[in-house]
Design a protein around this motif. Structure first.
Motif, PDB file in Angstrom:
ATOM      1  N   LEU A 160      45.370  50.617  43.474  1.00 13.67           N
ATOM      2  CA  LEU A 160      46.452  49.634  43.530  1.00 13.67           C
ATOM      3  C   LEU A 160      45.858  48.231  43.551  1.00 13.67           C
ATOM      4  O   LEU A 160      45.056  47.893  44.419  1.00 13.67           O
ATOM      5  CB  LEU A 160      47.311  49.850  44.780  1.00 13.67           C
ATOM      6  CG  LEU A 160      48.423  48.819  45.005  1.00 13.67           C
ATOM      7  CD1 LEU A 160      49.447  48.864  43.886  1.00 13.67           C
ATOM      8  CD2 LEU A 160      49.091  49.032  46.367  1.00 13.67           C
ATOM      9  N   GLN A 161      46.269  47.448  42.585  1.00 13.35           N
ATOM     10  CA  GLN A 161      45.870  46.041  42.519  1.00 13.35           C
ATOM     11  C   GLN A 161      47.084  45.185  42.853  1.00 13.35           C
ATOM     12  O   GLN A 161      48.185  45.436  42.346  1.00 13.35           O
ATOM     13  CB  GLN A 161      45.361  45.712  41.114  1.00 13.35           C
ATOM     14  CG  GLN A 161      44.893  44.285  40.934  1.00 13.35           C
ATOM     15  CD  GLN A 161      44.432  44.007  39.505  1.00 13.35           C
ATOM     16  OE1 GLN A 161      44.717  44.763  38.586  1.00 13.35           O
ATOM     17  NE2 GLN A 161      43.718  42.917  39.316  1.00 13.35           N
ATOM     18  N   VAL A 162      46.909  44.205  43.717  1.00 17.81           N
ATOM     19  CA  VAL A 162      47.998  43.316  44.092  1.00 17.81           C
ATOM     20  C   VAL A 162      47.607  41.900  43.693  1.00 17.81           C
ATOM     21  O   VAL A 162      46.574  41.388  44.127  1.00 17.81           O
ATOM     22  CB  VAL A 162      48.301  43.376  45.593  1.00 17.81           C
ATOM     23  CG1 VAL A 162      49.485  42.471  45.941  1.00 17.81           C
ATOM     24  CG2 VAL A 162      48.578  44.815  46.030  1.00 17.81           C
ATOM     25  N   SER A 219      46.762  42.784  51.221  1.00 18.90           N
ATOM     26  CA  SER A 219      45.915  43.721  51.962  1.00 18.90           C
ATOM     27  C   SER A 219      46.159  45.179  51.568  1.00 18.90           C
ATOM     28  O   SER A 219      45.423  46.064  52.004  1.00 18.90           O
ATOM     29  CB  SER A 219      46.145  43.558  53.464  1.00 18.90           C
ATOM     30  OG  SER A 219      47.491  43.839  53.776  1.00 18.90           O
ATOM     31  N   ASP A 220      47.188  45.423  50.756  1.00 18.59           N
ATOM     32  CA  ASP A 220      47.454  46.801  50.297  1.00 18.59           C
ATOM     33  C   ASP A 220      46.545  47.217  49.152  1.00 18.59           C
ATOM     34  O   ASP A 220      46.524  48.398  48.776  1.00 18.59           O
ATOM     35  CB  ASP A 220      48.910  46.942  49.849  1.00 18.59           C
ATOM     36  CG  ASP A 220      49.895  46.756  50.989  1.00 18.59           C
ATOM     37  OD1 ASP A 220      51.010  46.243  50.722  1.00 18.59           O
ATOM     38  OD2 ASP A 220      49.551  47.113  52.135  1.00 18.59           O
ATOM     39  N   SER A 266      46.282  56.201  37.197  1.00 18.70           N
ATOM     40  CA  SER A 266      44.960  55.936  37.763  1.00 18.70           C
ATOM     41  C   SER A 266      44.874  54.506  38.292  1.00 18.70           C
ATOM     42  O   SER A 266      44.049  54.213  39.158  1.00 18.70           O
ATOM     43  CB  SER A 266      43.881  56.157  36.706  1.00 18.70           C
ATOM     44  OG  SER A 266      44.096  55.303  35.600  1.00 18.70           O
ATOM     45  N   HIS A 267      45.750  53.644  37.769  1.00 17.02           N
ATOM     46  CA  HIS A 267      45.711  52.236  38.155  1.00 17.02           C
ATOM     47  C   HIS A 267      47.130  51.670  38.111  1.00 17.02           C
ATOM     48  O   HIS A 267      47.854  51.898  37.134  1.00 17.02           O
ATOM     49  CB  HIS A 267      44.803  51.463  37.208  1.00 17.02           C
ATOM     50  CG  HIS A 267      44.646  50.018  37.543  1.00 17.02           C
ATOM     51  ND1 HIS A 267      45.330  49.018  36.872  1.00 17.02           N
ATOM     52  CD2 HIS A 267      43.915  49.393  38.497  1.00 17.02           C
ATOM     53  CE1 HIS A 267      45.000  47.838  37.383  1.00 17.02           C
ATOM     54  NE2 HIS A 267      44.144  48.039  38.374  1.00 17.02           N
ATOM     55  N   VAL A 268      47.506  50.978  39.192  1.00 15.57           N
ATOM     56  CA  VAL A 268      48.809  50.323  39.254  1.00 15.57           C
ATOM     57  C   VAL A 268      48.594  48.884  39.692  1.00 15.57           C
ATOM     58  O   VAL A 268      47.856  48.632  40.654  1.00 15.57           O
ATOM     59  CB  VAL A 268      49.750  51.042  40.252  1.00 15.57           C
ATOM     60  CG1 VAL A 268      51.004  50.211  40.513  1.00 15.57           C
ATOM     61  CG2 VAL A 268      50.133  52.425  39.734  1.00 15.57           C
ATOM     62  N   SER A 269      49.229  47.971  38.996  1.00 15.44           N
ATOM     63  CA  SER A 269      49.117  46.558  39.345  1.00 15.44           C
ATOM     64  C   SER A 269      50.504  46.006  39.647  1.00 15.44           C
ATOM     65  O   SER A 269      51.437  46.196  38.851  1.00 15.44           O
ATOM     66  CB  SER A 269      48.473  45.770  38.198  1.00 15.44           C
ATOM     67  OG  SER A 269      48.324  44.408  38.554  1.00 15.44           O
ATOM     68  N   VAL A 270      50.662  45.343  40.792  1.00 21.50           N
ATOM     69  CA  VAL A 270      51.941  44.745  41.175  1.00 21.50           C
ATOM     70  C   VAL A 270      51.684  43.332  41.678  1.00 21.50           C
ATOM     71  O   VAL A 270      50.561  42.999  42.080  1.00 21.50           O
ATOM     72  CB  VAL A 270      52.659  45.563  42.274  1.00 21.50           C
ATOM     73  CG1 VAL A 270      52.935  46.976  41.791  1.00 21.50           C
ATOM     74  CG2 VAL A 270      51.864  45.563  43.566  1.00 21.50           C
ATOM     75  N   GLN A 316      42.010  54.367  50.912  1.00 23.03           N
ATOM     76  CA  GLN A 316      40.593  54.037  51.046  1.00 23.03           C
ATOM     77  C   GLN A 316      40.387  52.597  50.596  1.00 23.03           C
ATOM     78  O   GLN A 316      40.494  52.303  49.408  1.00 23.03           O
ATOM     79  CB  GLN A 316      39.736  54.988  50.215  1.00 23.03           C
ATOM     80  CG  GLN A 316      38.244  54.757  50.372  1.00 23.03           C
ATOM     81  CD  GLN A 316      37.410  55.731  49.547  1.00 23.03           C
ATOM     82  OE1 GLN A 316      37.853  56.258  48.534  1.00 23.03           O
ATOM     83  NE2 GLN A 316      36.196  55.987  49.979  1.00 23.03           N
ATOM     84  N   HIS A 317      40.093  51.729  51.540  1.00 25.89           N
ATOM     85  CA  HIS A 317      39.766  50.352  51.197  1.00 25.89           C
ATOM     86  C   HIS A 317      38.308  50.281  50.762  1.00 25.89           C
ATOM     87  O   HIS A 317      37.504  51.135  51.145  1.00 25.89           O
ATOM     88  CB  HIS A 317      40.042  49.428  52.378  1.00 25.89           C
ATOM     89  CG  HIS A 317      41.496  49.199  52.604  1.00 25.89           C
ATOM     90  ND1 HIS A 317      42.254  49.954  53.465  1.00 25.89           N
ATOM     91  CD2 HIS A 317      42.357  48.302  52.050  1.00 25.89           C
ATOM     92  CE1 HIS A 317      43.508  49.539  53.451  1.00 25.89           C
ATOM     93  NE2 HIS A 317      43.598  48.536  52.589  1.00 25.89           N
ATOM     94  N   PRO A 318      37.951  49.287  49.981  1.00 32.48           N
ATOM     95  CA  PRO A 318      36.585  49.187  49.466  1.00 32.48           C
ATOM     96  C   PRO A 318      35.534  49.319  50.567  1.00 32.48           C
ATOM     97  O   PRO A 318      35.625  48.660  51.603  1.00 32.48           O
ATOM     98  CB  PRO A 318      36.562  47.796  48.823  1.00 32.48           C
ATOM     99  CG  PRO A 318      37.968  47.554  48.428  1.00 32.48           C
ATOM    100  CD  PRO A 318      38.807  48.189  49.497  1.00 32.48           C
ATOM    101  N   ASN A 319      34.586  50.198  50.317  1.00 41.17           N
ATOM    102  CA  ASN A 319      33.468  50.419  51.246  1.00 41.17           C
ATOM    103  C   ASN A 319      33.917  50.877  52.621  1.00 41.17           C
ATOM    104  O   ASN A 319      33.243  50.612  53.626  1.00 41.17           O
ATOM    105  CB  ASN A 319      32.615  49.150  51.369  1.00 41.17           C
ATOM    106  CG  ASN A 319      32.042  48.730  50.033  1.00 41.17           C
ATOM    107  OD1 ASN A 319      31.513  49.545  49.291  1.00 41.17           O
ATOM    108  ND2 ASN A 319      32.194  47.466  49.700  1.00 41.17           N
ATOM    109  N   LYS A 320      35.053  51.533  52.665  1.00 38.80           N
ATOM    110  CA  LYS A 320      35.566  52.054  53.939  1.00 38.80           C
ATOM    111  C   LYS A 320      35.824  53.551  53.810  1.00 38.80           C
ATOM    112  O   LYS A 320      35.867  54.100  52.694  1.00 38.80           O
ATOM    113  CB  LYS A 320      36.885  51.356  54.310  1.00 38.80           C
ATOM    114  CG  LYS A 320      36.752  49.862  54.505  1.00 38.80           C
ATOM    115  CD  LYS A 320      36.146  49.528  55.836  1.00 38.80           C
ATOM    116  CE  LYS A 320      36.196  48.029  56.083  1.00 38.80           C
ATOM    117  NZ  LYS A 320      35.544  47.660  57.335  1.00 38.80           N
TER     118      LYS A 320
END
Lengths: 114, 113
Positions: free
Chosen positions: A110-112, A84-85, A9-13, A38-42
């Motif tokens: 995805l959190q970068v 930006s990913d 559900s969540h991946v951080s790199v 899906q980018h935030p609010n997009k």
């Protein structure tokens, strides 16, 4: 019936490291598989699609996915993450004969990080 | 920008009310699809129209209805609204009738209070 399971559900790199988002599918027929972002609010944007041609599919922004029938998987990868990913990624399946009915996975955020 | 437009962007209304969401497909696209994205249900396909006719139905409630007009724009009507109808509603379009390559609009965020 078809379904997809997104295993995380969540991946951080860290920025510059590889990205792997995992997806397994289930389908009674030859599936078409997609990854949407899906980018935030997009809205949702199509990243790439597999429709029974080459098993390694290249998409936009350096993403690619490999269809593995033996493993019923369609994992999304990118060699080097960029800030930006950061977004929500959805694995999607549609089955032959029901092409209009897209079935979405639950999404992987995805959190970068720097 | 996908070329699909949706109005309004945000909508706040009370329970029991009725609202109409509007979608204009990409130029040349004949198919319009409606989806609902909520926290508990995720992204779900609601209904599809092709050139004015209903072609496929998903998990659409009886309180919801849609139509596609001769100019190909579509409207999703939600009535007797409940708190649980609060969600992001997406419209998508494609050229062909049963295309799985769909282009999504930015969505309408509906809040029912």
């Amino acid at each position: 019936a078809q379904s997809v399971t997104q295993l995380d559900s969540h991946v951080s790199v860290s920025e510059g490291t590889p990205v792997l988002l995992r997806c397994n599918y289930s389908s009674s027929y030859s599936p078409s598989l997609f990854w949407y972002v899906q980018h935030p609010n997009k809205g949702l944007q199509l990243l790439l699609k597999y429709t029974s041609a080459a098993t390694l599919v290249k998409g936009i922004n350096g993403f690619e996915a490999e269809f593995k029938k033996s493993e019923t998987s369609f994992h999304l990868t990118k060699p080097s993450a960029h800030m930006s990913d950061a977004a929500e990624y959805f694995c999607v399946v549609s089955a032959a004969g029901t092409a209009s009915k897209l079935t979405f996975g639950t999404g992987t955020r995805l959190q970068v990080t720097l | 920008d996908s070329g699909v437009t949706q109005t309004p962007k945000h909508l706040i209304t009370a329970t029991g009310q009725r609202v109409t969401l509007r979608c204009s497909p990409r130029s040349g696209d004949l198919s319009v699809y409606w989806y609902q994205q909520s926290l508990d249900q995720g992204l779900q396909f609601l209904i599809q129209y092709y050139n004015g006719e209903e072609r496929a139905k998903g998990n659409i409630l009886e309180r919801f209805s849609a139509q596609q007009f001769p100019d190909l724009h579509s409207e999703l009507n939600l009535s007797s609204l409940e708190l649980g109808d609060s969600a992001l509603y997406f419209c998508a379009s494609s050229v062909r009738q049963g295309s799985s390559e769909q282009y999504f609009g930015p969505g309408t965020r509906l809040t029912v209070t």
